[in-house]
Design a protein around this motif. Sequence first.
Motif, mmCIF file in Angstrom:
data_model
loop_
_atom_site.group_PDB
_atom_site.id
_atom_site.type_symbol
_atom_site.label_atom_id
_atom_site.label_comp_id
_atom_site.label_asym_id
_atom_site.label_seq_id
_atom_site.Cartn_x
_atom_site.Cartn_y
_atom_site.Cartn_z
ATOM 1 N N GLN A 163 -9.397 11.315 45.539
ATOM 2 C CA GLN A 163 -10.321 12.299 45.209
ATOM 3 C C GLN A 163 -9.597 13.199 44.232
ATOM 4 O OE1 GLN A 163 -11.107 14.022 49.125
ATOM 5 N NE2 GLN A 163 -12.401 12.326 49.777
ATOM 6 N N LYS B 137 -9.701 11.711 40.682
ATOM 7 C CA LYS B 137 -10.908 11.642 40.327
ATOM 8 C C LYS B 137 -11.388 13.049 39.841
ATOM 9 C CE LYS B 137 -15.726 10.362 41.026
ATOM 10 N NZ LYS B 137 -16.491 9.861 42.431
ATOM 11 N N PHE B 138 -11.175 14.278 40.682
ATOM 12 C CA PHE B 138 -11.343 15.499 40.271
ATOM 13 C C PHE B 138 -11.061 15.816 38.908
ATOM 14 C CE2 PHE B 138 -10.912 20.126 40.404
ATOM 15 C CZ PHE B 138 -12.053 20.600 40.300
ATOM 16 N N LYS C 230 -9.680 14.166 36.669
ATOM 17 C CA LYS C 230 -10.123 13.107 35.342
ATOM 18 C C LYS C 230 -11.310 13.643 34.775
ATOM 19 C CE LYS C 230 -11.289 8.589 34.152
ATOM 20 N NZ LYS C 230 -11.110 7.036 34.352
ATOM 21 N N GLU C 231 -12.232 14.427 35.803
ATOM 22 C CA GLU C 231 -13.463 15.076 35.423
ATOM 23 C C GLU C 231 -13.382 16.287 34.613
ATOM 24 O OE1 GLU C 231 -15.835 14.741 39.179
ATOM 25 O OE2 GLU C 231 -16.231 12.592 38.674
ATOM 26 N N GLN C 232 -12.204 16.863 34.750
ATOM 27 C CA GLN C 232 -12.237 18.368 34.379
ATOM 28 C C GLN C 232 -11.938 18.429 32.823
ATOM 29 O OE1 GLN C 232 -12.055 21.270 36.481
ATOM 30 N NE2 GLN C 232 -12.795 19.425 37.506
ATOM 31 N N LEU C 233 -12.509 19.297 32.162
ATOM 32 C CA LEU C 233 -12.414 19.419 30.753
ATOM 33 C C LEU C 233 -11.219 20.004 30.307
ATOM 34 C CD1 LEU C 233 -15.974 21.294 29.883
ATOM 35 C CD2 LEU C 233 -15.417 18.943 29.710
ATOM 36 N N LYS D 20 -7.105 21.547 35.352
ATOM 37 C CA LYS D 20 -6.997 20.518 35.213
ATOM 38 C C LYS D 20 -5.401 20.089 35.445
ATOM 39 C CE LYS D 20 -7.566 16.665 31.814
ATOM 40 N NZ LYS D 20 -8.278 15.707 32.561
ATOM 41 N N GLU E 84 -4.106 17.651 38.411
ATOM 42 C CA GLU E 84 -3.298 16.512 38.338
ATOM 43 C C GLU E 84 -2.029 16.695 38.939
ATOM 44 O OE1 GLU E 84 -2.904 16.714 34.042
ATOM 45 O OE2 GLU E 84 -4.584 15.454 33.535
#
Length: 430
Positions: free
Chosen positions: A164, A167-168, A170-173, A282, A286
């Motif tokens: 999770q 995935k979170f 990876k989705e961050q700008l 981000k 990570e």
Amino acid sequence: MTVKINALELENVKRIKAVKIDPTQNGLTIIGGDNNQGKTSVLDSIAWALGGDRNKPSNAVREGSTIPPLLKVTLSNGIIVERKGKNSSLKVTDPSGKKAGQTLLDSFIEQLALDLPKFMNKSNKEKANVLLNIIGVGDQLAVYQKQENELYQERLTLGRIADQKAKFAKEQLFYEGVPADIISPQELINQQQAILAKNGENQRKREKVTQYEYQVKTLTDEVARLEQMLQHKNEELNKATYDLSMAKTDALDLHDQSTDELEKNLAEIEEVNRKVRANLDKEKAEEEAKGYKSQYDNLTNQIEDVRKQKYDLLNNADLPLPELSIEDNELTYKGKKWDSMSGSDQLRVSTAIVRKLNPDCGFVLLDKLEQMDLKTLTEFNAWLEQEGLQAIATRVSTGDECSVIIEDGYVKEDVQSAVENKPQWKAGEF
């Protein structure tokens, strides 16, 4: 001393009228025949004779017989076991001629050997527990199993969280070309205030120029009008002229600084900081994902350590068969669980475990072997001979694989005669 059955003499038990059998000492003795002829009655009689009244059939006396059952079993250690008379009294005679009872039989007869299918029909967990009790590692293995289950569940939870987080993250700008840290607007404000203060000082100096210019003009007019005060006014004029000159000199090289860049930076700072915060979020996501992945890997190593301890515990135990083990509370043989084993392997495992329960008991009883094909029987027989074990079994068949044929409660004479006049059945002869 491993005890086997040398001879059977049975009369008037269940469907049996009169049967005499000399089982082979090593390997399979198959009692064949059609249904309802008395095959299973032979095994029930042996179990009753050797196992005691707990194994007594509910209708022990043959239907229509007025003579009570007679059971006589001669064992390889010389002991003779008899049950006869109205009450089917037990008589156990040892080689020296002394009488003994059920306690003596129980010392070398294993109950599950009298009914091997009873063991085979146990649940997978029950079969595993029987083996664990035999080799004496059940408690320690339970500890390892509990540790493994707890670590597995903890790792499963961490793995889900790590996925999770990854995935979170990876989705961050993420924005290129922005500072690594949040910018403080106060520093820019301080610079702006310093420039404005300097500009204010410059303005005051400019205002002095204007003041002095006005004063010079006024005094010049006054000199023109007041000749009598010329001397005095000339002095004032000279001074004012000097002050003017100095003020002009001070103001000559003055340059006002622009605050446009700072105002632009202040306008853009929030947008820059928004991007910086996004990058920091981000990076944090990570790092969290890496942390959970590290914990997951650590738990994986712990699980492997516990599994190795389980493996070492079982590998060093005195197991009944090579390649026999326990995984997830189930028996495994050659890496296969019970439902994946061949019929001969199931028989082999069951017989080996039951023998391990009481090594002195060198035989097992098996009912309904018709489910086994001839190849399976051959393999099982070969293993029995190799291990020096005796198995007495029944099979709905009248084929050549049968050692004895039971027909209407008797041993079929022509088959019995043929068996006596040919070599013992060996694996691969059918």
